[in-house]
Design a protein around this motif. Structure first.
Motif, PDB file in Angstrom:
ATOM      1  N   ARG A  23       0.996  -1.333  -0.192  1.00  0.00           N
ATOM      2  CA  ARG A  23      -0.205   0.063  -0.485  1.00  0.00           C
ATOM      3  C   ARG A  23       0.309   1.192   0.412  1.00  0.00           C
ATOM      4  O   ARG A  23       0.457   2.190  -0.119  1.00  0.00           O
ATOM      5  CB  ARG A  23      -1.316   0.080   1.025  1.00  0.00           C
ATOM      6  N   ASN A  24       2.448   1.052   0.616  1.00  0.00           N
ATOM      7  CA  ASN A  24       2.601   1.928   0.694  1.00  0.00           C
ATOM      8  C   ASN A  24       3.284   2.725  -0.958  1.00  0.00           C
ATOM      9  O   ASN A  24       4.150   2.218  -1.085  1.00  0.00           O
ATOM     10  CB  ASN A  24       4.288   1.995   1.726  1.00  0.00           C
ATOM     11  N   ASN A 108       8.432   2.353   5.536  1.00  0.00           N
ATOM     12  CA  ASN A 108       8.658   3.684   6.011  1.00  0.00           C
ATOM     13  C   ASN A 108       9.913   4.258   5.949  1.00  0.00           C
ATOM     14  O   ASN A 108      10.570   5.486   6.025  1.00  0.00           O
ATOM     15  CB  ASN A 108       8.142   3.167   7.095  1.00  0.00           C
ATOM     16  N   ARG A 539       6.711   4.879  13.987  1.00  0.00           N
ATOM     17  CA  ARG A 539       5.493   4.977  13.109  1.00  0.00           C
ATOM     18  C   ARG A 539       4.867   3.246  13.325  1.00  0.00           C
ATOM     19  O   ARG A 539       5.267   2.301  13.111  1.00  0.00           O
ATOM     20  CB  ARG A 539       6.346   4.386  11.594  1.00  0.00           C
ATOM     21  N   GLU A 541       2.717   0.755  11.412  1.00  0.00           N
ATOM     22  CA  GLU A 541       2.581   0.508   9.949  1.00  0.00           C
ATOM     23  C   GLU A 541       1.504   0.201   9.188  1.00  0.00           C
ATOM     24  O   GLU A 541       0.694   0.150   8.275  1.00  0.00           O
ATOM     25  CB  GLU A 541       3.872  -0.689   9.757  1.00  0.00           C
ATOM     26  N   GLU A 544      -0.579   3.547   8.849  1.00  0.00           N
ATOM     27  CA  GLU A 544       0.003   4.089   8.761  1.00  0.00           C
ATOM     28  C   GLU A 544      -0.156   4.798   9.167  1.00  0.00           C
ATOM     29  O   GLU A 544      -1.166   6.694   8.738  1.00  0.00           O
ATOM     30  CB  GLU A 544      -0.759   3.700   8.027  1.00  0.00           C
ATOM     31  N   LYS A 545       0.196   5.388  10.548  1.00  0.00           N
ATOM     32  CA  LYS A 545       0.279   6.689  10.798  1.00  0.00           C
ATOM     33  C   LYS A 545       2.079   6.427  11.784  1.00  0.00           C
ATOM     34  O   LYS A 545       2.705   6.557  12.415  1.00  0.00           O
ATOM     35  CB  LYS A 545      -0.739   6.735  12.751  1.00  0.00           C
ATOM     36  N   ARG A 567       3.657  11.212   7.557  1.00  0.00           N
ATOM     37  CA  ARG A 567       4.534  10.069   7.597  1.00  0.00           C
ATOM     38  C   ARG A 567       6.055  10.556   8.059  1.00  0.00           C
ATOM     39  O   ARG A 567       6.609  11.390   6.916  1.00  0.00           O
ATOM     40  CB  ARG A 567       4.425   9.547   6.267  1.00  0.00           C
TER      41      ARG A 567
END
Length: 588
Positions: A23-24, A108, A539, A541, A544-545, A567
């Protein structure tokens, strides 16, 4: 604000897709608007088609290169050679995981855009009442998509800052590139032209990239005299200046503005006193306020220099240290009376590139050693070298002097994280990386050494001691639990005497980095050593915060959490600039 490419920019999209199955995904920032009247947008472009984040980013203040006809022809010819020969050949070589961008910039670790100050962040818990100031942390954040190899250490320096207002329990966030000479020049050209020292300088293609860069420099297409570094590793506040540092350049002065934003203020050469690159981990003596640092050179002798500055930034020492070969020295240590200088088995051998290898190698025929130099010495004649076989510590957390319990011999105690294999972060290895918190003893009379692993079975890296006790005997070290490497799953408070460890784990799918220790008001030299707070970016994961956590170092319990609007990639080292230091900043 519309983003226009420089006139000589190629048709090049700075979008990098990291592991499309995940997704990143990340869009790299594009080159910023130069301070010149921009040409009109092409008919197919419109402000609405631009990334919305771009309008929130301050432009780099750059000048477009003004080339004469000969330079334009030469520039086009070199560009063609790079694209059709060097880059094409590079893509035919399989990259190992330490320099593969798809691995090094995954998740990240991927780069982010700049962010101006965003106020009114949600704070869970209570910011400690005496914790007012700005937490800043450095990291590598490539402006452009890598052409070929890319190491974790290669990215452009970006600082992430959280300003804390403990009285009103408020926080703000910003992040900015450090405007290095390298970054500004590449932004003006529109693509990377400076070779990446770890990711690209391997073998014959590495030599070709060096030759290409030197050709551009000799033709005046780039200016290497104003620095080639990325300032992405260390941060230190000294004599009214926040300095961003890496091994390959002078420090860069970064100003923290009143609203918590960051502004680059150029290379800092200590008012013209030096022109040498400085390592990322200088030491500020908490008793005298003096500043100590090293500089190493991989091309010519002296391969190592030691510098000392008084509290006003005036150079009072400049000592050349004789080494047979240039050595990787990322960190060193000080005691009350001495400077402790490592000379490891990880060395630079540019001749290895002729054989197709990396210039950073582990030399099994060399014995690691530590040099003990008096702070008052004016040359290296009295330095004592003590062998410490098979030792490589990327970081040294503290050192102090003791008298041996039985013999009474003067002994230097060093606390560091010993890595094995020693070159594993620079070259691919089948063996898993271990980083063990270790006590090293140097006997100054016998010139013998001993080592003791303080905590076995744990990888402990990226840490701190209470810096008001630096160079003095300390009982506690505050470390990142480096698992799964290079991510960190939590914090560890280590009792250096008993070896007991108190952990603070971030939780499922949550990872952070180096903890920074800030002593409480009464937790300086007068209070207990572990009275203070630990801060680290974390982070989540799964959600996603990104967050900033504040932990009580005494009991290792969370006190506050700041929810961040952007991020924050995993990074390197940081520091805390107090409200008093903010008021004393130098702006020139």
């Amino acid at each position: 604000m519309q983003t226009i490419k420089p006139l000589n920019s190629p048709s090049f999209s700075c979008k990098i897709l990291i592991n499309p199955s995940k997704r990143n995904t990340t869009t790299l920032p594009r080159t910023r608007i130069p301070p010149l009247p921009p040409p009109p947008l092409p008919p197919s472009s419109s402000p609405s088609s631009l990334n919305s984040d771009e309008s929130k980013i301050f432009p780099l203040k750059i000048d477009l290169p003004k080339l004469n006809p000969f330079q334009k022809i030469a520039s086009n010819a070199l560009d063609m050679i790079e694209k059709s020969v060097i880059t094409k050949l590079g893509k035919q070589h399989k990259l190992n995981r330490t320099v593969d961008p798809e691995i090094q910039l995954e998740g990240n670790f991927a780069p982010v855009h700049e962010s101006p100050v965003q106020h009114g962040l949600e704070v869970i818990g209570q910011i400690p009442l005496n914790l007012t100031g700005v937490y800043v942390r450095n990291g590598a954040n490539p402006l452009f998509e890598p052409i070929n190899g890319h190491h974790l250490f290669d990215g452009d320096g970006m600082i992430h800052a959280v300003k804390l207002d403990s009285e009103n329990n408020k926080a703000s966030y910003s992040c900015r590139f450090t405007r290095t000479s390298r970054l500004v020049q590449e932004a003006s050209i529109g693509r990377p032209v400076f070779p990446k020292p770890i990711g690209e300088l391997h073998g014959h293609l590495g030599l070709a990239r060096l030759a290409l860069f030197f050709a551009r420099a000799n033709l005046g297409l780039v200016d290497a005299t104003k620095g080639t570094g990325v300032a992405n590793a260390g941060l230190v506040y000294f004599n009214g200046r926040l300095l961003a540092m890496a091994e390959d350049d002078l420090p860069y002065n970064v100003i923290i503005k009143e609203d918590g934003d960051l502004e680059s203020n150029g290379r800092y050469n200590f008012n013209g006193q030096i022109n040498d690159p400085l390592i990322a981990h200088p030491k500020v003596d908490p008793i005298t306020g003096e500043f100590y640092t090293l500089s190493y050179n991989v091309l010519k002798k002296p391969y190592l220099k030691f510098f000392k500055f008084d509290t006003c930034g005036n150079k009072s020492r400049d000592i050349s240290i004789s080494l047979k070969n240039p050595s990787m020295i990322h960190d060193f240590a000080i005691t009350e009376s001495h400077v402790i200088i490592p000379d490891y088995q990880v060395v630079f051998k540019l001749s290895e590139m002729l054989r197709g290898g990396s210039p950073v190698i582990h030399d099994p025929n060399k014995v690691s050693r530590f040099g003990v130099l008096s702070k008052d010495d004016h040359d290296e004649s009295r330095i004592k070298w003590i062998d410490v076989p098979n030792c490589f510590c990327m970081h040294l957390w503290n050192a102090w002097e003791e008298n041996h319990e039985e013999s009474g011999d003067k002994t230097i105690m060093i606390i560091g994280s010993c890595m094995s294999p020693p070159d594993s972060i620079f070259s691919e290895s089948d063996k898993p990386l271990k980083s063990e918190l270790t006590e090293i003893r140097l006997n100054l009379r016998t010139r013998k050494s001993t080592r003791r692993i303080i905590v076995s079975g744990m990888d402990l890296e990226a840490g701190q001691v209470n810096k008001t006790r630096l160079s003095q005997k300390t009982r506690y070290a505050f470390m990142a639990i480096a698992k799964p490497w290079p991510k960190c799953s939590g914090l560890a408070k280590v009792d250096l005497v008993t070896g007991n460890v108190t952990e603070f784990l971030y939780g499922d799918e949550r990872f952070g980095g180096e903890p920074y220790f800030v002593p409480s008001t009464k937790g300086g030299r007068e209070g207990e050593e572990d009275e203070g707070y630990l801060m680290s970016y974390v982070r989540d994961e799964k959600k996603e915060k990104s967050e900033l956590i504040i932990v009580n170092a005494k009991n290792m319990k969370q006190m506050a959490l700041v929810k961040l609007p952007k991020r924050v990639p995993y990074g390197f080292h940081g520091t805390f600039v107090s409200s008093q230091d903010l008021c004393n900043q130098s702006y020139c």
